[in-house]
Scaffold this motif. Structure first.
Motif, mmCIF file in Angstrom:
data_model
loop_
_atom_site.group_PDB
_atom_site.id
_atom_site.type_symbol
_atom_site.label_atom_id
_atom_site.label_comp_id
_atom_site.label_asym_id
_atom_site.label_seq_id
_atom_site.Cartn_x
_atom_site.Cartn_y
_atom_site.Cartn_z
ATOM 1 N N ALA A 27 0.814 -1.212 0.000
ATOM 2 C CA ALA A 27 0.000 0.000 0.000
ATOM 3 C C ALA A 27 0.852 1.268 0.000
ATOM 4 C CB ALA A 27 -0.926 -0.001 1.211
ATOM 5 N N GLY A 28 2.182 1.088 0.123
ATOM 6 C CA GLY A 28 3.070 2.244 0.140
ATOM 7 C C GLY A 28 3.249 2.852 1.509
ATOM 8 N N ASP A 29 2.770 2.163 2.547
ATOM 9 C CA ASP A 29 2.868 2.688 3.911
ATOM 10 C C ASP A 29 4.138 2.267 4.618
ATOM 11 O OD1 ASP A 29 0.374 3.812 3.553
ATOM 12 O OD2 ASP A 29 -0.677 2.055 4.358
ATOM 13 N N GLU A 30 4.898 1.358 4.015
ATOM 14 C CA GLU A 30 6.117 0.863 4.658
ATOM 15 C C GLU A 30 7.100 0.490 3.574
ATOM 16 O OE1 GLU A 30 7.270 -2.957 7.455
ATOM 17 O OE2 GLU A 30 5.492 -1.802 7.942
ATOM 18 N N PRO A 31 8.413 0.755 3.762
ATOM 19 C CA PRO A 31 9.394 0.392 2.736
ATOM 20 C C PRO A 31 9.498 -1.114 2.585
ATOM 21 C CG PRO A 31 10.481 1.126 4.744
ATOM 22 C CD PRO A 31 9.030 1.416 4.933
#
Length: 333
Positions: free
Chosen positions: A327-331
């Protein structure tokens, strides 16, 4: 003098370069010979015939920009002698039985063109991980497992540098999955791995520095794949620059791929991420409809499975990290 008036009949159209009528009918190439793509380099394809003859090929014009990758079965026409300087044409690409993909990055907004086909038609994905120097990264292994199950490829965990550390911690982490594995030591012949690869089309993936090229050189001594070292911070340098398929003496092929630092899964839907977590997939049947499994909304069946001892909390944490990364919330891990 009266001025002449012009109309459409006075317009002359210059003919094109070719006046030959175009047709959608492609040549059948009934005499084409089957071949196997073993390497790709800047628009040239190295192919092997069933008798072992190695050919250099290019795509036929009628194929357009068809993507051909290592592992593809193709049909070729032209000079099949394999002499230096000879060039054949790839005129057909057979339907693939499997396609192993990875995305350059995670994130729901990652464009489709960032997806990369690693290999075609592989039946076995060998995930190479060192037990020490560098230490094993289960997050990367989990990503590879998801990609393998999504592609319909059987995974095999290959744990290298078994002389430096034991496999107990890694095997305990995957105990509920029943994952097949082999152990390899740098001072011993990889007999167990050789047996597992026999008569199969297998692809090796792993971080740089885990000993993948060393394994390939033991399996196929004439390959002479470059072997790198591991830095003081536990990171290896890339020693394989492109994928290449190598024939095994006992039958079958092994495809060595460049070392990767991450394995993006943007092309896999959140629901399909569970394919790499079979024990959690079973537990998800206890979730409410439309549960996103993130645990943020409460009442997730995965949390209940962990509380009841039916699932490993470490595996659930890894799955949720993949969800957040996608989701792009964590690398990426």
């Amino acid at each position: 003098m009266r001025r002449r008036e012009y109309d459409e009949s006075d317009v002359r159209v210059r003919p094109g370069r070719s006046t030959r009528a175009r047709t959608r009918t492609r040549p059948r190439h009934e005499q084409a010979v089957d071949a196997f793509v073993v390497a790709v380099d800047r628009g040239r394809y190295t192919c092997a015939l069933d008798d072992g003859t190695v050919l250099l090929a290019m795509l036929a014009r009628e194929l357009g920009r068809a993507g051909v990758v290592v592992g593809d079965r193709v049909a070729v026409v032209g000079d099949l002698s394999g002499r230096a300087g000879s060039l054949v044409r790839i005129v057909r690409v057979a339907p693939r039985t499997s396609t192993l993909l990875r995305s350059a990055d995670d994130g729901a907004g990652t464009p489709a063109w960032r997806e990369k086909v690693i290999v075609a038609n592989a039946v076995q994905l060998v995930i190479v991980s060192a037990l020490a120097d560098p230490p094993p990264r289960t997050g990367f292994i989990d990503r590879c497992l998801v990609a393998a199950y999504d592609a319909g490829i059987t995974p095999l965990l290959c744990l290298t540098k078994a002389d430096l550390a034991g496999p107990e911690a890694v095997l305990d982490y995957y105990a509920d999955l029943g994952l097949r594995y082999v152990l390899c030591r740098p001072d011993e012949d990889p007999a167990a791995l050789r047996t597992a690869l026999a008569d199969q089309l297998s692809v090796l993936v792993g971080h740089s520095g885990v000993g993948k090229s060393t394994l390939v050189n033991r399996l196929v001594p004439e390959a002479r794949r470059a072997v790198g070292t591991v830095s003081a911070v536990g990171k290896g340098r890339h020693t394989s620059s492109s994928a290449v398929a190598l024939p095994l003496a006992g039958g079958g092929w092994v495809i060595d791929t460049p070392g990767v630092r991450s394995f993006g899964l943007a092309h896999i839907s959140p629901d399909d991420l569970l394919h790499g977590f079979a024990e959690l997939a079973d537990a998800s049947t206890g979730c409410l409809p439309n549960c996103d499994h993130s645990g943020l909304g409460g009442d997730c069946g995965l949390d209940k499975a962990v509380a009841d001892g039916a699932a490993d909390p470490r595996r659930l944490a890894s799955y949720r990290r993949l969800l957040a990364s996608r989701a792009g919330d964590e690398p990426p891990s």
